[in-house]
Design a protein around this motif. Sequence first.
Motif, PDB file in Angstrom:
ATOM      1  N   PHE A   1       0.830  -1.207   0.000  1.00  0.00           N
ATOM      2  CA  PHE A   1       0.000   0.000   0.000  1.00  0.00           C
ATOM      3  C   PHE A   1       0.862   1.253   0.000  1.00  0.00           C
ATOM      4  CE2 PHE A   1      -3.638  -2.644   1.246  1.00  0.00           C
ATOM      5  CZ  PHE A   1      -4.638  -2.050   0.502  1.00  0.00           C
ATOM      6  N   TYR A   2       1.866   1.277   0.861  1.00  0.00           N
ATOM      7  CA  TYR A   2       2.754   2.445   0.910  1.00  0.00           C
ATOM      8  C   TYR A   2       3.452   2.642  -0.425  1.00  0.00           C
ATOM      9  CZ  TYR A   2       2.672   4.243   5.677  1.00  0.00           C
ATOM     10  OH  TYR A   2       2.310   4.879   6.839  1.00  0.00           O
ATOM     11  N   GLY A   3       3.982   1.548  -0.969  1.00  0.00           N
ATOM     12  CA  GLY A   3       4.734   1.681  -2.223  1.00  0.00           C
ATOM     13  C   GLY A   3       3.889   2.109  -3.394  1.00  0.00           C
ATOM     14  N   ALA A   4       2.599   1.735  -3.378  1.00  0.00           N
ATOM     15  CA  ALA A   4       1.745   2.070  -4.518  1.00  0.00           C
ATOM     16  C   ALA A   4       0.898   3.311  -4.279  1.00  0.00           C
ATOM     17  CB  ALA A   4       0.831   0.879  -4.838  1.00  0.00           C
ATOM     18  N   LEU A   5       0.333   3.470  -3.065  1.00  0.00           N
ATOM     19  CA  LEU A   5      -0.632   4.532  -2.828  1.00  0.00           C
ATOM     20  C   LEU A   5       0.010   5.899  -2.597  1.00  0.00           C
ATOM     21  CD1 LEU A   5      -3.344   2.777  -0.630  1.00  0.00           C
ATOM     22  CD2 LEU A   5      -3.366   3.269  -3.070  1.00  0.00           C
ATOM     23  N   LEU A   6       1.205   5.924  -1.976  1.00  0.00           N
ATOM     24  CA  LEU A   6       1.836   7.240  -1.763  1.00  0.00           C
ATOM     25  C   LEU A   6       2.070   7.986  -3.079  1.00  0.00           C
ATOM     26  CD1 LEU A   6       4.404   6.839   1.165  1.00  0.00           C
ATOM     27  CD2 LEU A   6       2.342   8.238   1.092  1.00  0.00           C
ATOM     28  N   PRO A   7       2.673   7.369  -4.087  1.00  0.00           N
ATOM     29  CA  PRO A   7       2.817   8.091  -5.370  1.00  0.00           C
ATOM     30  C   PRO A   7       1.473   8.461  -5.983  1.00  0.00           C
ATOM     31  CG  PRO A   7       4.297   6.214  -5.294  1.00  0.00           C
ATOM     32  CD  PRO A   7       3.374   6.079  -4.127  1.00  0.00           C
ATOM     33  N   LEU A   8       0.483   7.556  -5.934  1.00  0.00           N
ATOM     34  CA  LEU A   8      -0.827   7.852  -6.516  1.00  0.00           C
ATOM     35  C   LEU A   8      -1.507   8.997  -5.775  1.00  0.00           C
ATOM     36  CD1 LEU A   8      -2.166   4.229  -7.168  1.00  0.00           C
ATOM     37  CD2 LEU A   8      -1.266   5.854  -8.852  1.00  0.00           C
ATOM     38  N   THR A   9      -1.329   9.039  -4.444  1.00  0.00           N
ATOM     39  CA  THR A   9      -1.926  10.133  -3.666  1.00  0.00           C
ATOM     40  C   THR A   9      -1.359  11.490  -4.070  1.00  0.00           C
ATOM     41  OG1 THR A   9      -2.283   8.639  -1.802  1.00  0.00           O
ATOM     42  CG2 THR A   9      -2.330  10.999  -1.334  1.00  0.00           C
ATOM     43  N   TRP A  10      -0.062  11.543  -4.255  1.00  0.00           N
ATOM     44  CA  TRP A  10       0.556  12.817  -4.662  1.00  0.00           C
ATOM     45  C   TRP A  10       0.182  13.192  -6.091  1.00  0.00           C
ATOM     46  CZ3 TRP A  10       2.422  16.651  -2.017  1.00  0.00           C
ATOM     47  CH2 TRP A  10       2.874  16.423  -0.715  1.00  0.00           C
ATOM     48  N   VAL A  11      -0.002  12.246  -6.952  1.00  0.00           N
ATOM     49  CA  VAL A  11      -0.478  12.566  -8.312  1.00  0.00           C
ATOM     50  C   VAL A  11      -1.859  13.191  -8.244  1.00  0.00           C
ATOM     51  CG1 VAL A  11      -1.204  11.545 -10.513  1.00  0.00           C
ATOM     52  CG2 VAL A  11       0.937  10.817  -9.445  1.00  0.00           C
ATOM     53  N   TRP A  12      -2.765  12.564  -7.480  1.00  0.00           N
ATOM     54  CA  TRP A  12      -4.110  13.127  -7.312  1.00  0.00           C
ATOM     55  C   TRP A  12      -4.049  14.507  -6.657  1.00  0.00           C
ATOM     56  CZ3 TRP A  12      -8.933  12.392  -8.812  1.00  0.00           C
ATOM     57  CH2 TRP A  12      -9.974  12.966  -8.080  1.00  0.00           C
ATOM     58  N   HIS A  13      -3.180  14.682  -5.664  1.00  0.00           N
ATOM     59  CA  HIS A  13      -3.027  15.968  -4.983  1.00  0.00           C
ATOM     60  C   HIS A  13      -2.538  17.036  -5.952  1.00  0.00           C
ATOM     61  CE1 HIS A  13      -2.468  18.573  -1.503  1.00  0.00           C
ATOM     62  NE2 HIS A  13      -1.252  18.878  -1.962  1.00  0.00           N
ATOM     63  N   ALA A  14      -1.596  16.685  -6.795  1.00  0.00           N
ATOM     64  CA  ALA A  14      -1.046  17.661  -7.744  1.00  0.00           C
ATOM     65  C   ALA A  14      -2.079  18.050  -8.786  1.00  0.00           C
ATOM     66  CB  ALA A  14       0.202  17.071  -8.414  1.00  0.00           C
ATOM     67  N   VAL A  15      -2.902  17.073  -9.222  1.00  0.00           N
ATOM     68  CA  VAL A  15      -3.901  17.369 -10.248  1.00  0.00           C
ATOM     69  C   VAL A  15      -5.025  18.224  -9.697  1.00  0.00           C
ATOM     70  CG1 VAL A  15      -5.667  16.303 -11.734  1.00  0.00           C
ATOM     71  CG2 VAL A  15      -3.365  15.323 -11.606  1.00  0.00           C
ATOM     72  N   THR A  16      -5.442  17.938  -8.475  1.00  0.00           N
ATOM     73  CA  THR A  16      -6.603  18.644  -7.914  1.00  0.00           C
ATOM     74  C   THR A  16      -6.252  19.966  -7.258  1.00  0.00           C
ATOM     75  OG1 THR A  16      -6.372  17.362  -5.881  1.00  0.00           O
ATOM     76  CG2 THR A  16      -7.890  16.517  -7.567  1.00  0.00           C
ATOM     77  N   ARG A  17      -5.099  20.068  -6.577  1.00  0.00           N
ATOM     78  CA  ARG A  17      -4.771  21.265  -5.807  1.00  0.00           C
ATOM     79  C   ARG A  17      -3.459  21.911  -6.218  1.00  0.00           C
ATOM     80  NH1 ARG A  17      -4.637  19.874   0.287  1.00  0.00           N
ATOM     81  NH2 ARG A  17      -3.883  22.044   0.243  1.00  0.00           N
ATOM     82  N   GLY A  18      -2.607  21.118  -6.829  1.00  0.00           N
ATOM     83  CA  GLY A  18      -1.290  21.635  -7.144  1.00  0.00           C
ATOM     84  C   GLY A  18      -0.357  21.493  -5.954  1.00  0.00           C
ATOM     85  N   ILE A  19       0.909  21.681  -6.187  1.00  0.00           N
ATOM     86  CA  ILE A  19       1.908  21.574  -5.136  1.00  0.00           C
ATOM     87  C   ILE A  19       2.062  22.942  -4.480  1.00  0.00           C
ATOM     88  CG2 ILE A  19       4.279  20.950  -4.588  1.00  0.00           C
ATOM     89  CD1 ILE A  19       2.582  18.638  -5.592  1.00  0.00           C
ATOM     90  N   GLN A  20       1.780  22.982  -3.175  1.00  0.00           N
ATOM     91  CA  GLN A  20       1.835  24.230  -2.435  1.00  0.00           C
ATOM     92  C   GLN A  20       3.243  24.473  -1.894  1.00  0.00           C
ATOM     93  OE1 GLN A  20      -0.975  26.115  -2.451  1.00  0.00           O
ATOM     94  NE2 GLN A  20      -1.925  24.434  -3.635  1.00  0.00           N
TER      95      GLN A  20
END
Length: 450
Positions: free
Chosen positions: A32-51
Amino acid sequence: MWNGFAHWLRSAPIADPVDRRNAPVMQVLLLFYGALLPLTWVWHAVTRGIQAGEPVVLLMDMVIAALAWVSIAMIRHGRFRPAIVLFLAPQLISMGITFFALGVQSQLLDPAPTMLTLVISGLVLGRNALWIAFGLLMLVFATGFVSDAIRATQLGVPLRRALANAPVILISYSLITIVLDRSIKALRESLAESDARGRDLQREMAERERAQAQLIHSQKMEATGRLASGLSHDFNNILDVISGYAEQRHDIPDIENRDARDAAFSKALGSVEVAAARGTALTRKLLTFSRHDMARPQVFDAVRLIAELQPMLRQLLPRNIRLDMPDPTEPLPVRIDRSEFEMMILNIAANARDAMEQGGRFGIRLEGKPDGIVEIALSDTGHGMDDDVLQHIFEPFFTTKDAVDGTGLGLAVIRDLLKTAGGNISVRSTVGEGTTFLVQLPLEPAPLPG
């Protein structure tokens, strides 16, 4: 598919039994850590951008995700504990950097990473690792509070507001760590007791198996000895017949007529030959016993066969016992192993002889019943049996004789033989008046062989 995946998770070559139990769950968590952490940041970048301030956190999460895959590889090679340490260490470092960069207040909304670090350290690595992780977490929180204090000073905010959560966090995490420590201790002790009971049970089962093997061996030896003794008892009956004919040699020379003398010799030798044939059949059964040869039933006339046994019966019984044989009647065909049937008649006659030491009468009666049953009654005028003996007479190894004279196998074998042939045997006896064995066999409708 799931079964194959579960088998793959459990197949890691880990020696320690506790670590082997924890390995499947930890591998799933690392996946989960190896797969979901990158996917979470991709979703975060698409929806909110990198702050601002998040690139450092992003970098650390990517390092943690990469190390999660490395930890999985280590577990698959049997290095379980180093893999968990490799996963937890960057977690603590990442939290320290994040808390220093963003402070404690921004991280209180998601306590999962700190709690998970404590739980994994304690449950997987043990109590010592739990308290080490607790100390490092307190250092991480202290770093965050220092960052919050610096920020509060720069903004002119009272310092007590920046450190308001410090006592609550210290007390909360201390209580959680103490509860985990007690739970882990109890769990480890329970596992140790369970393993100890398991080892004790294995030793007990091994001892029971050894005892059972010894018991079976002794029972085999006892049964083999009794079987050999029983066969030798039956063989002695045949030898008694042969000895009886051999004793006639003293009477034959007194016969003056040469033809009569030759005829007597021929008859005696013929009877010896028949008795020897019975002994050969008996030894053949002993030789084939280990190969589990089945009985060979055949159709024959019971009347004729018993008439042919008359010379052997007269030699088996002493002179003080009268032998009453049935008068010739119409054929009564039965289907049963012929040699076993002969041994049955001889065995019952030998028992009757032993019951009439002072002499008496032994008689055989045959009768065909209207219901298609051949009834053979074998009676003696011996000492008889009481009710207690009659209740056990057909049980294997039950005997009223001395060990050298009987084994209790004869009547049990006869009963099984008759049941196999579709027949039955019963007994009537009165103490002091004698005994009658009643043998019943189905009347064979098929014509007798020519």
